[in-house]
Design a protein around this motif. Structure first.
Motif, PDB file in Angstrom:
ATOM      1  N   SER A 112      -1.709  -3.916  44.199  1.00 39.07           N
ATOM      2  CA  SER A 112      -2.831  -3.076  44.603  1.00 39.07           C
ATOM      3  C   SER A 112      -2.945  -1.840  43.713  1.00 39.07           C
ATOM      4  N   ILE A 113      -1.805  -1.329  43.229  1.00 37.56           N
ATOM      5  CA  ILE A 113      -1.851  -0.199  42.294  1.00 37.56           C
ATOM      6  C   ILE A 113      -2.535  -0.616  40.992  1.00 37.56           C
ATOM      7  N   VAL A 114      -2.193  -1.820  40.511  1.00 38.12           N
ATOM      8  CA  VAL A 114      -2.824  -2.326  39.291  1.00 38.12           C
ATOM      9  C   VAL A 114      -4.328  -2.454  39.489  1.00 38.12           C
ATOM     10  N   ARG A 130       0.239  -4.535  34.892  1.00 36.74           N
ATOM     11  CA  ARG A 130       0.175  -5.957  35.216  1.00 36.74           C
ATOM     12  C   ARG A 130       1.302  -6.722  34.515  1.00 36.74           C
ATOM     13  N   MET A 131       1.583  -6.367  33.267  1.00 38.04           N
ATOM     14  CA  MET A 131       2.672  -7.016  32.532  1.00 38.04           C
ATOM     15  C   MET A 131       4.023  -6.719  33.178  1.00 38.04           C
ATOM     16  N   ILE A 132       4.266  -5.444  33.505  1.00 41.95           N
ATOM     17  CA  ILE A 132       5.538  -5.068  34.121  1.00 41.95           C
ATOM     18  C   ILE A 132       5.698  -5.741  35.479  1.00 41.95           C
ATOM     19  N   LEU A 133       4.628  -5.761  36.276  1.00 42.05           N
ATOM     20  CA  LEU A 133       4.684  -6.381  37.594  1.00 42.05           C
ATOM     21  C   LEU A 133       4.957  -7.873  37.479  1.00 42.05           C
ATOM     22  N   GLY A 186       7.803 -14.325  28.507  1.00 45.11           N
ATOM     23  CA  GLY A 186       6.427 -14.067  28.900  1.00 45.11           C
ATOM     24  C   GLY A 186       5.945 -12.697  28.474  1.00 45.11           C
ATOM     25  N   TYR A 187       6.838 -11.713  28.524  1.00 50.96           N
ATOM     26  CA  TYR A 187       6.458 -10.366  28.100  1.00 50.96           C
ATOM     27  C   TYR A 187       6.185 -10.323  26.600  1.00 50.96           C
ATOM     28  N   LEU A 188       7.009 -11.042  25.816  1.00 54.67           N
ATOM     29  CA  LEU A 188       6.870 -11.014  24.361  1.00 54.67           C
ATOM     30  C   LEU A 188       5.619 -11.732  23.871  1.00 54.67           C
ATOM     31  N   ILE A 189       5.200 -12.772  24.596  1.00 50.14           N
ATOM     32  CA  ILE A 189       4.036 -13.563  24.145  1.00 50.14           C
ATOM     33  C   ILE A 189       2.868 -13.399  25.114  1.00 50.14           C
ATOM     34  N   TYR A 190       2.822 -12.258  25.770  1.00 47.47           N
ATOM     35  CA  TYR A 190       1.854 -12.057  26.854  1.00 47.47           C
ATOM     36  C   TYR A 190       0.416 -12.287  26.411  1.00 47.47           C
ATOM     37  N   ASP A 191       0.057 -11.843  25.218  1.00 41.86           N
ATOM     38  CA  ASP A 191      -1.330 -11.921  24.752  1.00 41.86           C
ATOM     39  C   ASP A 191      -1.611 -13.140  23.881  1.00 41.86           C
ATOM     40  N   LYS A 192      -0.645 -14.034  23.754  1.00 40.49           N
ATOM     41  CA  LYS A 192      -0.790 -15.114  22.791  1.00 40.49           C
ATOM     42  C   LYS A 192      -1.047 -16.484  23.412  1.00 40.49           C
ATOM     43  N   GLY A 255       5.638 -17.988  41.195  1.00 36.22           N
ATOM     44  CA  GLY A 255       4.226 -18.287  41.392  1.00 36.22           C
ATOM     45  C   GLY A 255       3.344 -17.060  41.208  1.00 36.22           C
ATOM     46  N   PHE A 256       3.769 -15.943  41.753  1.00 39.54           N
ATOM     47  CA  PHE A 256       3.000 -14.712  41.599  1.00 39.54           C
ATOM     48  C   PHE A 256       2.983 -14.269  40.142  1.00 39.54           C
ATOM     49  N   SER A 257       4.132 -14.396  39.469  1.00 45.30           N
ATOM     50  CA  SER A 257       4.200 -14.019  38.064  1.00 45.30           C
ATOM     51  C   SER A 257       3.292 -14.896  37.211  1.00 45.30           C
ATOM     52  N   VAL A 258       3.285 -16.205  37.467  1.00 43.26           N
ATOM     53  CA  VAL A 258       2.446 -17.120  36.696  1.00 43.26           C
ATOM     54  C   VAL A 258       0.966 -16.810  36.931  1.00 43.26           C
TER      55      VAL A 258
END
Length: 289
Positions: A112-114, A130-133, A186-192, A255-258
């Protein structure tokens, strides 16, 4: 028979109850601020401007409300656990169930903060949050559940004078290690990697928030059920019960992370007044970025 453990479940449950109560107050305040800001923004919006304000609230509000209710229920759940803490066997499994409810409510609160950052059009901060969460807060919540299993093992296996089975230790550290690898990668390739397209994000977010709240309610009911388990303070359920709870926690966290990973969208372009391009596509809501 003595089944006391070094970890003080009663004291910790009281502190968690206070913490969730405070967080619930913050969630309620966020709901009021979001509604007030939306109403004020609607009055100031030009007639030909895209209806982003209402669309933002339609996505953020269900998460805020479910987060608030989940934290209230978690606070009550921890209060019940604190009252039953003298029955160490039951309290050890109740702590695990309550921890699952608290983790889900906490993830919703961060989400909700995001969403509120997107409402404030702070896209860079919202993207980073969003990435950190999605990649790390969910990992921490799962690790929190794994730590709760240790208290259960302290009681259950101490009674038999046996060590924790290797298969259980392997499952715990295996899932935790797998989740850690996924989170870092996932953090390293977040935008790819790919994103979901053609999805009704408003409906998906509402269903996600509702399912999360129902899971928290089920956990609260589970604590009530386990409070009646056994006739002795040291009675504990069989090991498959905490392992099943850990499996549920793993599926919820991953599931939430995906979902957060795949549902991100391209950064929105600022709207320019007087454009004749027509209303914006609801599926491209800024909160789904």
């Amino acid at each position: 028979m003595n089944c006391e453990i070094p970890f003080d479940i009663a004291q910790t449950s009281q502190l968690y109850s206070q913490l969730t109560g405070v967080l619930a107050g913050f969630s309620f305040t966020a709901i009021v601020i979001a509604i007030s800001r939306t109403l004020e923004g609607a009055r100031q919006t030009a007639p030909d401007a895209p209806d982003e304000v209402k669309g933002s609230l339609d996505e953020a509000l269900p998460v805020m409300v479910c987060s608030f209710l989940g934290l209230v229920i978690s606070s009550l759940t921890y209060s019940a656990i604190a009252g039953d803490a003298k029955n160490t066997g039951r309290a050890s499994i109740e702590e695990l169930v309550g921890g699952l409810a608290f983790s889900i409510s906490g993830i919703l609160m961060f989400y909700s903060i995001v969403l509120m950052l997107y409402m404030a059009k702070s896209d860079d901060a919202a993207k980073h949050g969003r990435m950190i969460l999605g990649q790390f807060i969910t990992l921490v919540s799962f690790a929190y559940i794994c730590n709760g299993i240790n208290d259960y093992n302290e009681v259950h296996f101490r009674l038999d004078g046996k060590p924790v089975p290797d298969w259980e230790t392997g499952i715990i550290y295996g899932l935790l290690g797998l989740f850690s690898i996924y989170s870092i990668a996932g953090y390293l390739i977040y935008d790819k990697l790919w994103r979901l397209s053609g999805t009704d994000h408003q409906r998906a977010i509402k269903r996600l928030a509702t399912a999360s709240l129902l899971t928290v309610i089920a956990c609260a009911v589970g604590v009530g059920v386990f409070s009646a388990y056994g006739s002795k303070p040291c009675d504990t359920p069989p090991p498959w019960v905490p392992i099943s709870l850990m499996g549920v926690s793993f599926l919820v966290s991953v599931g939430f992370s995906v979902w957060l990973f795949l549902s991100r969208k391209e950064e929105r372009r600022p709207w320019r007044g007087g454009s004749s391009s027509g209303p914006s596509d609801p599926s491209s809501s800024p909160l789904s970025a």
